[in-house]
Design an enzyme around this catalytic site. Structure first.
Site, PDB file in Angstrom:
ATOM      1  N   HIS A  81       0.840  -1.204   0.000  1.00 11.08           N
ATOM      2  CA  HIS A  81       0.000   0.000   0.000  1.00 11.08           C
ATOM      3  C   HIS A  81       0.878   1.258   0.000  1.00 11.08           C
ATOM      4  O   HIS A  81       2.045   1.211   0.386  1.00 11.08           O
ATOM      5  CB  HIS A  81      -0.917   0.002   1.224  1.00 11.08           C
ATOM      6  CG  HIS A  81      -0.149  -0.092   2.509  1.00 11.08           C
ATOM      7  ND1 HIS A  81       0.522   0.989   3.037  1.00 11.08           N
ATOM      8  CD2 HIS A  81       0.111  -1.135   3.315  1.00 11.08           C
ATOM      9  CE1 HIS A  81       1.145   0.612   4.135  1.00 11.08           C
ATOM     10  NE2 HIS A  81       0.930  -0.682   4.329  1.00 11.08           N
ATOM     11  N   ASP A 363       4.042  -4.754   3.668  1.00 13.36           N
ATOM     12  CA  ASP A 363       5.477  -5.057   3.750  1.00 13.36           C
ATOM     13  C   ASP A 363       5.699  -6.515   4.164  1.00 13.36           C
ATOM     14  O   ASP A 363       6.577  -7.181   3.620  1.00 13.36           O
ATOM     15  CB  ASP A 363       6.193  -4.088   4.714  1.00 13.36           C
ATOM     16  CG  ASP A 363       5.570  -4.047   6.101  1.00 13.36           C
ATOM     17  OD1 ASP A 363       4.557  -4.740   6.325  1.00 13.36           O
ATOM     18  OD2 ASP A 363       6.100  -3.335   6.965  1.00 13.36           O
TER      19      ASP A 363
END
Ligand SMILES: *[C@@H]1O[C@H](CO)[C@@H](O)[C@H](O)[C@H]1NC(C)=O
Ligand SMILES: *[C@@H]1O[C@H](CO)[C@@H](O)[C@H](O)[C@H]1NC(C)=O
EC number: 3.1.3.-
Length: 464
Positions: A81, A363
């Site tokens: 994102h 991540d």
């Protein structure tokens, strides 16, 4: 001007994204240094700037580069994102005042920003698998909510989408103009920031797409492993990895002193301050040019930030060395890589299937995939990071299919463990699809050691 704004000014003066993506050996070394040749001191502020990924000049990228006789068959995109508000607050301080509404007169800006908002307001609940339909389709709070995507985050992915549009649609005609629903595969975790990032990229890629042809699937696991998530050996590696992290932290006196000093400033026990993961919030201050918080006991400052960021870099370096994370990563990344090769094989056989797959993730999704692929030089995924698998067909030998792997626009195909030396033996600037398939079906488990030859055995190996 304080140190922070001076540094941020610097980002806007030097074309960071060009430096990031240029393939000249000089700049590649800078962003992806070879582990052995890397100089001992990495600049924490420079690393943090790369992490922010503030949109500036147009990016140069290597996506879609292939000789003329190659045809693009399918593309598989994994994104983190975009820029978001922190997930944690620094105890007893005012949280940063960041506005998450999308407006034209604020930087960074993208020419499609207003059209994106307008298109999102027409969005239809039927386009999303439950529970996604309850999420807002774009950020809108005047004071950002925790973890909310910011305008920077939206712009980063509009830019990603447009870049992929120029390469894959305009140049390579990946999708026909009357593309159909089953030619796209869209999947996101259940956070608003991942759904919104996916939508921003999709809008940049297919402006004014027909809502009736869109279906976003929901992925409950950040590893994208649904159906195959149970893997005790993976958890075992994770525990060992966490232990390693803990021991490394204890060895770092400067870090402990820094946490102590910050705890004194905000007047909470050091343990509580550390548990609040202050770097997450500090990065938001840093990326948005908002000064770090102060209390009557003093201010959190650049000196604290540098120490914690330097430790993060050190931690990543040791993580690569000790290989415990690799064990976690190989098992963690297997299901999503297995799914991806399945999709590639179907496309290669010419069976109907998705031509463009988008996984909007975190991540903690990208990191294991990067490690599993052997991309040890890849740093912690920055905001709006993109990892792309391209599948190509050689028109001169139609039965041969090849892959290219790109990370943030850099061609890393020959940095992967399954294609490291291939270009020295072959003239083709790509990796045979069979290499990737063999890796996912077999060599991943060989790399783990312990004699397992498939995912189930490797996940349930006893006596580790
Ligand atoms: C950072 O903020 C300061 C004001 O606090 C401003 O003067 C400076 O221009 C800003 N820097 C950037 C790069 O936006
Ligand atoms: C791998 O993918 C195949 C289909 O391509 C599927 O049948 C199998 O269950 C998958 N295995 C794992 C462990 O994800």
């Amino acid at each position: 001007m304080d140190v922070l704004s001076a540094l941020l000014l610097l980002v806007h003066l030097i074309p960071v994204s060009t430096a990031k993506n240029e393939v000249s050996s000089k700049s590649r070394k800078r962003i992806m240094p070879e582990p052995v040749t890397e100089p001992p001191g990495v600049d924490p502020v420079y690393e943090a700037l790369l992490y922010c990924n503030t949109p500036s000049v147009a990016e140069r990228s290597m996506e879609g580069h292939a000789p003329h006789h190659f045809k693009l068959v399918s593309v598989h995109v994994f994104i983190r994102h975009g820029d978001r508000y922190p997930l944690y607050v620094i105890p007893k301080t005012k949280r940063p005042e960041i506005d998450c509404t999308l407006v034209a007169n604020r930087k960074p800006y993208h020419p499609k920003l207003e059209a994106f908002v307008s298109h999102m307001s027409k969005g239809s609940g039927a386009s999303f698998e439950s529970p996604l339909h309850s999420l807002p389709l774009y950020p809108s709070h005047q004071l950002c909510e925790m973890g909310e995507l910011t305008q920077t985050g939206v712009v980063q992915h509009l830019q990603n989408g447009q870049l992929l549009r120029d390469i894959y649609l305009k140049k390579h005609k990946l999708l026909p103009s009357d593309w159909s629903m089953d030619q796209l595969y869209l999947e996101t975790t259940g956070k608003s920031r991942t759904l919104q990032s996916g939508l921003a990229l999709l809008y940049g890629f297919l402006p004014d797409f027909d809502w009736k042809k869109i279906y976003f699937r929901h992925q409950p696991s950040a590893l994208f492993c649904s159906g195959n998530c149970y893997c005790p050996v993976r958890n075992h590696y994770l525990e060992k990895e966490q232990r390693r992290q803990y021991l490394l932290r204890l060895k770092n006196n400067q870090l402990e002193r820094t946490y102590g000093d910050m705890a004194r400033i905000v007047d909470v026990p050091t343990k509580q301050l550390r548990a609040a993961n202050p770097i997450d919030s500090m990065l938001c201050h840093f990326c948005h040019n908002v000064s770090f918080p102060c209390t009557r006991n003093g201010c959190i400052g650049m000196e604290h930030f540098k120490v914690i960021k330097t430790h993060q870099i050190e931690d990543e370096r040791e993580r690569q060395e000790k290989k415990l994370y690799l064990g976690y990563a190989l098992l963690g990344a297997h299901p999503i890589l297995n799914q991806t090769i399945g999709r590639m094989q179907r496309a290669a056989e010419g069976r109907r299937g998705e031509l463009f797959a988008l996984y909007s993730a975190h991540d903690v999704t990208l990191s294991p995939v990067l490690s599993a692929l052997g991309l040890t030089e890849a740093r912690f995924p920055r905001f709006a990071a993109r990892l792309i698998f391209e599948l190509w067909q050689d028109r001169e030998k139609p039965s041969e299919h090849s892959v290219r792997i790109l990370y943030n626009g850099v061609d890393v195909t020959f940095h992967t463990s399954f294609c490291q030396d291939h270009h020295k033996r072959s003239l083709k600037p790509m990796c045979p699809l069979e290499n990737l398939v063999r890796f996912v079906k077999k060599d991943m488990f060989v790399a783990l050691g312990g004699g397992g030859t498939n995912y189930h055995d490797a996940c349930h190996r006893a006596g580790l």
